[in-house]
Design an enzyme around this catalytic site. Structure first.
Site, PDB file in Angstrom:
ATOM      1  N   LYS A 179      37.187  46.508  42.785  1.00  0.00           N
ATOM      2  CA  LYS A 179      37.104  47.365  41.834  1.00  0.00           C
ATOM      3  C   LYS A 179      37.936  47.123  40.327  1.00  0.00           C
ATOM      4  CE  LYS A 179      36.854  51.861  39.721  1.00  0.00           C
ATOM      5  NZ  LYS A 179      37.510  51.372  38.470  1.00  0.00           N
ATOM      6  N   GLU A 254      51.006  48.220  43.575  1.00  0.00           N
ATOM      7  CA  GLU A 254      52.217  47.527  42.018  1.00  0.00           C
ATOM      8  C   GLU A 254      51.639  48.633  40.786  1.00  0.00           C
ATOM      9  OE1 GLU A 254      53.972  44.761  42.234  1.00  0.00           O
ATOM     10  OE2 GLU A 254      53.093  44.024  43.652  1.00  0.00           O
ATOM     11  N   CYS A 288      53.230  46.416  32.862  1.00  0.00           N
ATOM     12  CA  CYS A 288      53.455  46.963  34.053  1.00  0.00           C
ATOM     13  C   CYS A 288      55.713  46.217  33.269  1.00  0.00           C
ATOM     14  CB  CYS A 288      53.574  46.850  34.833  1.00  0.00           C
ATOM     15  SG  CYS A 288      53.203  45.033  35.986  1.00  0.00           S
TER      16      CYS A 288
HETATM   17  P1  NAP Z   1      44.940  53.757  36.119  1.00  0.00           P
HETATM   18  O1  NAP Z   1      44.720  54.836  35.403  1.00  0.00           O
HETATM   19  O2  NAP Z   1      45.798  53.646  37.515  1.00  0.00           O
HETATM   20  O3  NAP Z   1      44.154  52.831  36.449  1.00  0.00           O
HETATM   21  C1  NAP Z   1      44.092  51.594  37.448  1.00  0.00           C
HETATM   22  C2  NAP Z   1      43.051  51.035  38.637  1.00  0.00           C
HETATM   23  O4  NAP Z   1      42.985  52.121  38.821  1.00  0.00           O
HETATM   24  C3  NAP Z   1      41.805  51.194  37.587  1.00  0.00           C
HETATM   25  O5  NAP Z   1      40.521  50.326  38.090  1.00  0.00           O
HETATM   26  C4  NAP Z   1      41.454  52.752  37.486  1.00  0.00           C
HETATM   27  O6  NAP Z   1      40.091  53.068  37.496  1.00  0.00           O
HETATM   28  C5  NAP Z   1      41.659  52.714  38.998  1.00  0.00           C
HETATM   29  N1  NAP Z   1      41.553  54.752  39.536  1.00  0.00           N
HETATM   30  C6  NAP Z   1      42.318  55.814  38.175  1.00  0.00           C
HETATM   31  N2  NAP Z   1      41.907  56.695  38.894  1.00  0.00           N
HETATM   32  C7  NAP Z   1      41.397  56.619  40.298  1.00  0.00           C
HETATM   33  C8  NAP Z   1      41.325  57.150  41.861  1.00  0.00           C
HETATM   34  N3  NAP Z   1      41.365  58.358  41.461  1.00  0.00           N
HETATM   35  N4  NAP Z   1      41.061  56.651  42.763  1.00  0.00           N
HETATM   36  C9  NAP Z   1      40.555  54.823  43.056  1.00  0.00           C
HETATM   37  N5  NAP Z   1      41.034  54.290  41.748  1.00  0.00           N
HETATM   38  C10 NAP Z   1      41.674  54.530  40.646  1.00  0.00           C
HETATM   39  O7  NAP Z   1      45.764  52.643  35.645  1.00  0.00           O
HETATM   40  P2  NAP Z   1      45.758  52.101  33.903  1.00  0.00           P
HETATM   41  O8  NAP Z   1      46.124  53.115  33.158  1.00  0.00           O
HETATM   42  O9  NAP Z   1      44.436  51.467  34.119  1.00  0.00           O
HETATM   43  O10 NAP Z   1      47.249  50.693  33.610  1.00  0.00           O
HETATM   44  C11 NAP Z   1      48.538  50.943  33.662  1.00  0.00           C
HETATM   45  C12 NAP Z   1      49.174  50.807  35.076  1.00  0.00           C
HETATM   46  O11 NAP Z   1      49.012  49.893  35.207  1.00  0.00           O
HETATM   47  C13 NAP Z   1      50.265  51.633  34.176  1.00  0.00           C
HETATM   48  O12 NAP Z   1      51.308  52.256  34.828  1.00  0.00           O
HETATM   49  C14 NAP Z   1      50.807  49.734  34.387  1.00  0.00           C
HETATM   50  O13 NAP Z   1      52.281  50.030  34.738  1.00  0.00           O
HETATM   51  C15 NAP Z   1      51.000  49.599  35.966  1.00  0.00           C
HETATM   52  N6  NAP Z   1      50.781  48.232  35.734  1.00  0.00           N
HETATM   53  C16 NAP Z   1      51.579  48.135  37.201  1.00  0.00           C
HETATM   54  C17 NAP Z   1      51.346  46.158  37.344  1.00  0.00           C
HETATM   55  C18 NAP Z   1      52.446  46.580  38.704  1.00  0.00           C
HETATM   56  O14 NAP Z   1      51.887  44.814  39.109  1.00  0.00           O
HETATM   57  N7  NAP Z   1      53.302  46.627  39.002  1.00  0.00           N
HETATM   58  C19 NAP Z   1      51.165  45.562  36.453  1.00  0.00           C
HETATM   59  C20 NAP Z   1      49.343  45.810  35.798  1.00  0.00           C
HETATM   60  C21 NAP Z   1      49.776  47.409  35.532  1.00  0.00           C
HETATM   61  P3  NAP Z   1      39.225  53.300  36.190  1.00  0.00           P
HETATM   62  O15 NAP Z   1      39.385  52.288  35.198  1.00  0.00           O
HETATM   63  O16 NAP Z   1      37.530  53.554  36.359  1.00  0.00           O
HETATM   64  O17 NAP Z   1      39.627  55.040  35.375  1.00  0.00           O
END
Ligand code: NAP
Length: 482
Positions: A179, A254, A288
């Protein structure tokens, strides 16, 4: 028609069939550089996800029986397909995500590298024989694929994040329901085309786009799914772990970071500035592992700030599709608002803007590459992940102080330090509470090394031999031979 459009699938891949959501609903995807709607994709829900999970389970029954060599051969074709179509896939990625074409090309090559690496690891999934305490029994340890994997990925690396999960899962003999983030679904859907080109059997990779909560709920609660792998924010990660607990699934998380970048007085200042630019401004600061806090020792502070300011002034901001662009737009205006809030808060508490600090004249979600000094621990920029092009500089005096400041966060993903002192290198490496540490290196991610965080940055590793283990169960076999 732009050539990359042939890779823009506006359908989900379930059981080898490209189709819309059962509800018929779709949602729009836009180009963050222009605001233009580039297309629509299915708005799938729990029912669609259930079908994808069933397809993945059906495919698992035969995929798990393939030999490692067979899986490796298909995976090599998958890596080759990504590399062969790199230019188009990179243009597609930049169009929906905003990053520069140079970075998008590197992301596609990086994705191919992960798949290739895991294709090699597939052939090295060894078990053990253990010396038995019983003369009439033998002890074996087998490694077996966990089963169907639910993979949820973010928008900042829409291809690379998928490659780490799909690559490891395929090598282990697992099947996947992916997803992708709603802001960047096309890069993930293009993986479906690459999978077809490589000859992956139907159902081994399924891709559903749509309602995150409904899809996430089904993936975490459906007992057929045996593992959840997630990359994204810490808040969503925690919710998914709680949801997955009901069926005791394996989880890899992650999550977010708050990376420190420590520059000691004895550092090679030019190398530190080059590392700082790469680490901080790559993907417009939306990685990240990108630096969130620069901790600079007093003796080198002013010289470092001056050189970093000069390097920042050279960064070209623009549409990522234009060659020569260093920094594209942020993903959306919400991202800009967070960056702006952090700058305003820091200035309000006494920090000083050396460069940038405002929305870019290009408008939309463009923000100026920014440098602020005089940052202190009470500021938002010190405590929260800014996720934007803001270099925030603290000053420190002593090594122990820098390590304590670096560790003063609930996050523990990546940290960096620049020093030419060997003893200090080891003290800092061991003292930092982080899953990955770069010493005299600003970008350290590679498929051969484990990527992952500690504390609230998550659990588990991606890439490397450790990344495959996340997709394997250990089975103990005790065989009586009398
Ligand atoms: P996010 O809001 O957590 O979204 C990530 C994914 O989760 C998207 O596919 C999103 O779908 C989905 N999602 C959101 N709410 C959900 C729920 N309640 N249940 C299931 N899935 C859900 O994060 P983001 O803002 O897109 O990404 C940025 C974050 O990712 C930052 O904190 C960054 O540090 C972190 N990150 C971490 C790494 C690592 O390897 N540690 C790498 C890259 C990014 P939708 O798009 O449809 O909302």
């Amino acid at each position: 028609m732009q050539a990359f459009k042939k890779f823009m699938r506006e359908a989900n891949l379930i059981a080898g069939v490209w189709r819309g959501a059962r509800s018929g609903k779709t949602f729009e995807v836009n180009n963050p550089a222009t605001g233009e709607i580039i297309g629509t994709v299915p708005d799938a829900d729990g029912e669609d996800t259930r079908e994808a999970i069933a397809a993945a389970q059906e495919a698992f029954l035969s995929w798990r029986k393939t030999t490692a060599a067979q899986r490796a051969a298909i995976m090599r074709k998958l890596a080759a397909a990504l590399e062969a179509n790199k230019e188009d896939l990179a243009r597609l990625l930049t169009t929906e995500q905003g990053k520069s074409l140079t970075e998008a090309r590197a992301e596609i090559s990086g994705s191919a590298n992960y798949v290739l690496w895991f294709s090699e690891e597939a052939r090295r999934i060894y078990g053990d024989t253990v010396p038995s305490p019983w003369s009439e029994r033998r002890i074996l340890v087998l490694k077996e694929p966990v089963g169907v994997v639910g993979a949820i990925t973010p928008w900042n690396f829409p291809s690379l994040m998928l490659s780490r999960k799909i690559g490891a899962a395929l090598a282990a003999g697992c099947t996947v329901v992916a997803k992708p983030a709603s802001q960047t679904p096309y890069s993930a859907l293009a993986w479906g085309l690459m999978a077809e080109e490589a000859g992956l059997p139907p159902g081994v990779i399924n891709i559903v786009t749509g309602d995150a909560r409904k899809i996430g709920k089904e993936l975490t609660e459906n007992p057929v799914v045996k593992k959840i792998t997630f990359t994204g924010s810490t808040g969503v990660g925690k919710a998914l772990v709680a949801q997955a607990a009901g069926t005791m699934k394996r989880v890899s998380m992650e999550l977010g970071g708050n990376a420190p970048f420590i520059v000691f007085d004895d550092a090679d200042i030019d190398a530190a500035v080059a590392g700082a630019i790469q680490s901080k401004f790559r993907n417009s600061g939306q990685t990240c592992v990108c630096v969130n806090r620069f901790l600079v020792q007093s003796g080198i502070h002013d010289a470092f700030v001056e050189k970093l300011g000069a390097a920042i002034a050279e960064l070209k901001v623009g549409n990522g599709l234009e060659e020569g662009t260093d920094q594209g737009p942020l993903i959306d205006v919400k991202g800009v608002e967070k960056v702006e809030e952090h700058v305003v808060d820091a200035v309000g508490q006494g920090a000083h803007v050396v460069a940038g600090g405002r929305r870019h004249t290009l408008g939309g979600s463009f923000f100026e590459p920014t440098l602020i000094v005089g940052v202190t621990p009470s500021m938002k920029v010190a405590r929260e992940e800014t996720f934007g092009p803001v270099a925030a500089v603290f000053r420190f005096e002593r090594e122990e102080e820098a390590i304590a400041m670096a560790n003063d966060t609930e996050f523990g993903l990546a940290a960096y330090a620049y020093t030419r002192d060997l003893g200090r290198t080891f003290r800092v490496l061991e003292g930092l509470e982080y899953g990955q540490v770069g010493i005299n290196a600003g970008v350290i991610t590679t498929e051969v090394a484990p990527f992952g965080g500690v504390k609230e940055s998550g659990m588990g590793s991606e890439g490397s031999k450790y990344g495959v283990e996340e997709y394997l169960n250990v089975k103990y076999g005790c065989i009586g031979i009398a």
